[in-house]
Structure formats: C-alpha cells, structure tokens
Design a protein around this motif. Structure first.
Motif, short mmCIF file in Angstrom:
data_model
loop_
_atom_site.label_atom_id
_atom_site.label_comp_id
_atom_site.label_asym_id
_atom_site.label_seq_id
_atom_site.Cartn_x
_atom_site.Cartn_y
_atom_site.Cartn_z
N GLU A 1 14.67 -33.25 -13.57
CA GLU A 1 13.89 -33.79 -12.45
C GLU A 1 12.41 -33.47 -12.67
N VAL A 2 11.55 -34.42 -12.27
CA VAL A 2 10.11 -34.31 -12.53
C VAL A 2 9.33 -34.40 -11.23
N LEU A 3 8.28 -33.61 -11.14
CA LEU A 3 7.35 -33.65 -10.02
C LEU A 3 5.95 -33.67 -10.60
N GLN A 4 5.13 -34.67 -10.21
CA GLN A 4 3.75 -34.73 -10.66
C GLN A 4 2.85 -34.41 -9.49
N VAL A 5 1.99 -33.41 -9.67
CA VAL A 5 1.14 -32.95 -8.59
C VAL A 5 -0.28 -32.67 -9.08
N ASP A 6 -1.21 -32.64 -8.16
CA ASP A 6 -2.57 -32.27 -8.45
C ASP A 6 -2.64 -30.75 -8.61
N THR A 7 -3.55 -30.28 -9.41
CA THR A 7 -3.68 -28.84 -9.68
C THR A 7 -3.82 -28.01 -8.41
N GLY A 8 -4.61 -28.48 -7.47
CA GLY A 8 -4.86 -27.73 -6.25
C GLY A 8 -3.66 -27.62 -5.32
N CYS A 9 -2.58 -28.30 -5.65
CA CYS A 9 -1.39 -28.28 -4.80
C CYS A 9 -0.31 -27.34 -5.32
N ILE A 10 -0.53 -26.67 -6.42
CA ILE A 10 0.47 -25.76 -7.00
C ILE A 10 0.11 -24.34 -6.61
N VAL A 11 1.07 -23.63 -6.02
CA VAL A 11 0.86 -22.22 -5.71
C VAL A 11 1.60 -21.36 -6.73
N ALA A 12 2.85 -21.70 -7.02
CA ALA A 12 3.62 -20.91 -7.98
C ALA A 12 4.84 -21.71 -8.44
N PHE A 13 5.37 -21.32 -9.59
CA PHE A 13 6.65 -21.86 -10.07
C PHE A 13 7.28 -20.81 -10.97
N ASP A 14 8.60 -20.90 -11.15
CA ASP A 14 9.29 -19.87 -11.93
C ASP A 14 9.54 -20.34 -13.36
N GLU A 15 10.20 -19.47 -14.12
CA GLU A 15 10.42 -19.75 -15.55
C GLU A 15 11.39 -20.90 -15.79
N GLY A 16 12.07 -21.40 -14.76
CA GLY A 16 12.98 -22.53 -14.91
C GLY A 16 12.28 -23.88 -14.83
N VAL A 17 10.96 -23.88 -14.93
CA VAL A 17 10.18 -25.12 -14.82
C VAL A 17 9.26 -25.25 -16.03
N ASN A 18 9.32 -26.41 -16.69
CA ASN A 18 8.38 -26.72 -17.76
C ASN A 18 7.11 -27.26 -17.13
#
Length: 64
Positions: free
Chosen positions: A18-35
């Motif tokens: 599954e893919v999610l495309q977002v703007d840089t300013g909208c990312i707070v955190a993600f874990d090691e299970g995400v490329n």
C-alpha cells in the motif's frame, strides 16, 4: 518519547504494497515497516506555479 506537532493527527496503517503520497510538512513519524522515498512532481512549471513543493514523499508498506 515526546512528539511536538500541530494540526490534526491521522494514523495510517499501511499494508504490504500500500502506498501513501504526502507533502513533507504532513509527516510526523513512521516506523521501520515503511519504505520512504522522494518522488518529484511534474515539471518545473508545476513546481513553480502549481502552489506545491517540488516533490512528494512516497511511503509504502513493506511485506511482513
């Protein structure tokens, strides 16, 4: 851990592929299970006159 950010928080659980495309300013955190990858948006005219950044952040769930 303490996280400081503003606005609404929405949690997404990305399944394998599954893919999610977002703007840089909208990312707070993600874990090691995400490329994490950067993909450029359109051409120079889109970036300059489209009101968007030059790129999107491409987050994709990994296989378990």
């Amino acid at each position: 851990m303490f996280i400081h950010a503003g606005g609404d928080f929405v949690e997404f659980n990305l399944g394998p592929g599954e893919v999610l495309q977002v703007d840089t300013g909208c990312i707070v955190a993600f874990d090691e299970g995400v490329n994490y990858d950067i993909q450029f948006v359109g051409g120079i005219k889109t970036a300059l006159f489209g009101g968007e950044d030059f790129s999107w952040r491409h987050l994709q769930g990994q296989d378990a």
